[in-house]
Scaffold this active site. Structure first.
Site, PDB file in Angstrom:
ATOM      1  N   HIS B 192       0.837  -1.204   0.000  1.00 32.59           N
ATOM      2  CA  HIS B 192       0.000   0.000   0.000  1.00 32.59           C
ATOM      3  C   HIS B 192       0.875   1.258   0.000  1.00 32.59           C
ATOM      4  CE1 HIS B 192      -3.606   2.377   1.543  1.00 32.59           C
ATOM      5  NE2 HIS B 192      -2.594   3.183   1.851  1.00 32.59           N
ATOM      6  N   GLU B 193       1.832   1.311   0.896  1.00 37.25           N
ATOM      7  CA  GLU B 193       2.654   2.527   1.015  1.00 37.25           C
ATOM      8  C   GLU B 193       3.473   2.778  -0.250  1.00 37.25           C
ATOM      9  OE1 GLU B 193       2.003   4.584   3.128  1.00 37.25           O
ATOM     10  OE2 GLU B 193       0.897   3.349   4.522  1.00 37.25           O
ATOM     11  N   HIS B 196       1.555   4.275  -3.039  1.00 35.48           N
ATOM     12  CA  HIS B 196       1.389   5.730  -3.001  1.00 35.48           C
ATOM     13  C   HIS B 196       2.506   6.393  -3.812  1.00 35.48           C
ATOM     14  CE1 HIS B 196      -2.073   6.360  -0.533  1.00 35.48           C
ATOM     15  NE2 HIS B 196      -1.582   5.743   0.525  1.00 35.48           N
ATOM     16  N   GLU B 216      -6.184   6.282  -2.213  1.00 36.43           N
ATOM     17  CA  GLU B 216      -6.167   5.274  -1.146  1.00 36.43           C
ATOM     18  C   GLU B 216      -6.549   3.890  -1.677  1.00 36.43           C
ATOM     19  OE1 GLU B 216      -5.387   4.722   2.049  1.00 36.43           O
ATOM     20  OE2 GLU B 216      -4.226   6.478   1.554  1.00 36.43           O
ATOM     21  N   HIS B 294      -9.777   7.572   3.752  1.00 39.54           N
ATOM     22  CA  HIS B 294      -9.628   6.181   4.204  1.00 39.54           C
ATOM     23  C   HIS B 294     -10.973   5.507   4.458  1.00 39.54           C
ATOM     24  CE1 HIS B 294      -5.596   7.820   5.066  1.00 39.54           C
ATOM     25  NE2 HIS B 294      -5.188   6.595   4.807  1.00 39.54           N
TER      26      HIS B 294
HETATM   27 ZN    ZN Z   1      -2.707   5.148   2.061  1.00 42.09          ZN
END
Ligand code: ZN
Lengths: 115, 378
Positions: B192-193, B196, B216, B294
């Site tokens: 996930h990170e 980004h 997100e 989120h």
């Molecule tokens: Zn995120």
């Protein structure tokens, strides 16, 4: 039902709401001053902060926290600001730390998460 | 001892608030204040434009320069007229030693033996797993398409309940030990990170409102796919959970989010219930968390999971490829859910054909969550 407070309520209430973060969990802390001398102490510190002069968004990062700080004096909003975590430095950080410490201390307001 | 600080006008405001989460919480004085602020900020935000592009990196590394909006899709590795550099995996993990100083001290570089610190090794392995998904499934050389070194800092802060992307690196807290354990524990968080970072170098979706929720959601999609690729799971076998195992055993919940069933990942006495909406009927209007990025990500998350399960097989070969094509395509930074949905259908059509089962499944997913109407032309 909670009773809307008038003169019996706290002189100053400082509320910190942290939202966002990877988990997106909202959490709130609150500190209150019940007497004039501690109210003066809180406001002396709070009034010195640069309200209205902080960027409300952090354009480079993702998943960091967002802090909303609201200061109420005798039921009137005196200050409010939204800060990205990256701006939570110096006096802002000190203010939030103080609120969290008082809220987490025995007898402080129950910290709670809000889904 | 709690004291109420809610003046009557604030209670009236909260009764008027259209944030259903706020409405449920209307007994709380503090929440009343928030609802009022949310309404005010919503008005402000409608007249203010967040920064359209992200700042350029000042790290001085040739690969670290961030692409401006509108630069070549795909990061250039497959479309560049120059010879593409050979794929290179270059990981470095640092420790902040429980301070908030970045980057901290270097503890493991590419090719070095495992450390004695499980957190360091989870970060290192997760960087590798994410790199492999992008390289092997999508032909992308690191997050910028040009072999950008992958950086992580672990042990950030004290009791820090978060993991984030700071524009150049992933940063992981150890958790407070009561609600959260360490954030490196699930590879979905690492995927996930880093994703980004991919978004930053490609579509550069504004981190606000619907485009922020799409930013997100894309990270959740790829986080889930990193885990599925590592486990060689089909869409039908996958858990579709994000951050499984991050909560301590004291929390009543299995993960932070469920892509296939948003709103069901946890239901805890202290934390409350997972607040993610599963469809547009439950879209959350709020100014917290950059407009609920989120929370509302649950809607596109579910559209993806539904499409992937309907198609069957390995999700990175079908729906995942479509989402990757979309984020590296011509999407606008302020794209909303409908624009993104249309772009995924265009991407599915380009890759698999308009009448393919895959394209139909992608469309059906968006219809199911209420972003597109049944039979709507894209
Ligand atoms: Zn995120």
């Amino acid at each position: 039902m909670e009773q809307p407070a008038e003169r019996s309520g706290p002189v100053v209430a400082v509320t910190v709401v942290r939202s966002g973060g990877f988990a997106g969990l909202k959490r709130t802390w609150e500190a209150t001053a019940e007497d004039q001398s501690s109210a003066k102490d809180w406001l002396g510190f709070a009034d010195s902060l640069p309200w209205g002069r902080v960027p409300s968004q952090d354009a480079t990062s993702a998943d960091r926290f967002v802090y909303r700080i609201v200061i109420v004096v005798r039921s009137e909003v005196r200050h409010e600001a939204t800060l990205p975590e990256s701006e939570l430095t110096g006096g802002w950080r000190e203010l939030v730390d103080r609120v969290q410490q008082q809220a987490d201390a025995p007898g402080g307001s129950e910290p709670h998460c809000q889904a | 001892m709690m004291h109420s600080i809610v003046p009557p006008y604030l209670l009236q405001k909260i009764a008027d608030a259209d944030d259903t989460r706020m409405a449920r919480a209307s007994a709380s004085a503090r929440r009343a204040l928030l609802a009022r602020d949310s309404i005010q900020d919503a008005r402000l935000l409608s007249t203010e434009k967040p920064p359209a592009s992200r700042r350029e990196s000042d790290s001085g590394e040739p690969g670290a320069r961030q692409s401006a909006v509108g630069t070549s899709p795909g990061g250039g590795s497959r479309h560049s007229s120059e010879a593409a550099p050979a794929p290179t995996l270059d990981r470095t993990v640092y420790t902040a030693r429980n301070t908030e100083q970045l980057p901290g001290s270097k503890v493991r570089s590419e090719g070095e033996a495992p450390s004695s610190d499980v957190t360091v090794d989870e970060a290192y392995d997760g960087l590798g797993a994410t790199y492999r998904l992008y390289d092997e499934a999508f032909g992308r050389n690191s997050i910028d398409g040009r072999g950008l070194p992958l950086l992580a800092t672990v042990h950030y802060g004290q009791d820090y309940d978060n993991a984030y992307w700071d524009g150049e690196r992933m940063v992981f807290g150890d958790g407070d030990g009561e609600v959260f354990g360490r954030f490196t524990a699930s590879v979905s968080v690492i995927g996930h990170e880093l994703s980004h970072g991919v978004t930053q170098f490609t579509a550069a979706l504004d981190y606000q409102g619907q485009s922020g929720a799409l930013n997100e959601s894309y990270s959740d999609v790829m986080g889930a796919l990193v885990e599925q690729y590592q486990r060689q799971q089909t869409a039908g076998e996958a858990s579709w959970l994000i951050g499984e195992g991050l909560f301590t055993p004291a929390v009543q919940g299995t993960a932070l989010r469920s892509m296939i069933a948003p709103g069901t990942a946890y239901d805890d006495d202290v934390l409350g219930r997972d607040p993610q909406p599963a469809d547009m009927a439950n879209y959350v209007e709020t100014t917290d968390d950059n407009g609920g990025v989120h929370l509302n990500s649950g809607i596109p998350n579910r559209a993806f999971a539904l499409a992937a399960i309907e198609i069957g097989g390995f999700a990175w070969e079908s729906a995942g490829q479509v989402w990757y094509d979309t984020i590296t395509g011509t999407l606008a930074p302020d794209a909303d859910f409908v624009a993104f949905a249309d772009a995924t259908i265009a991407a599915a059509t380009a890759r698999f054909g308009a009448d393919s089962a895959k394209t139909k499944a992608v469309r059906a997913g968006w219809v199911k969550v209420g972003v597109l109407e049944d039979g709507a032309a894209s």
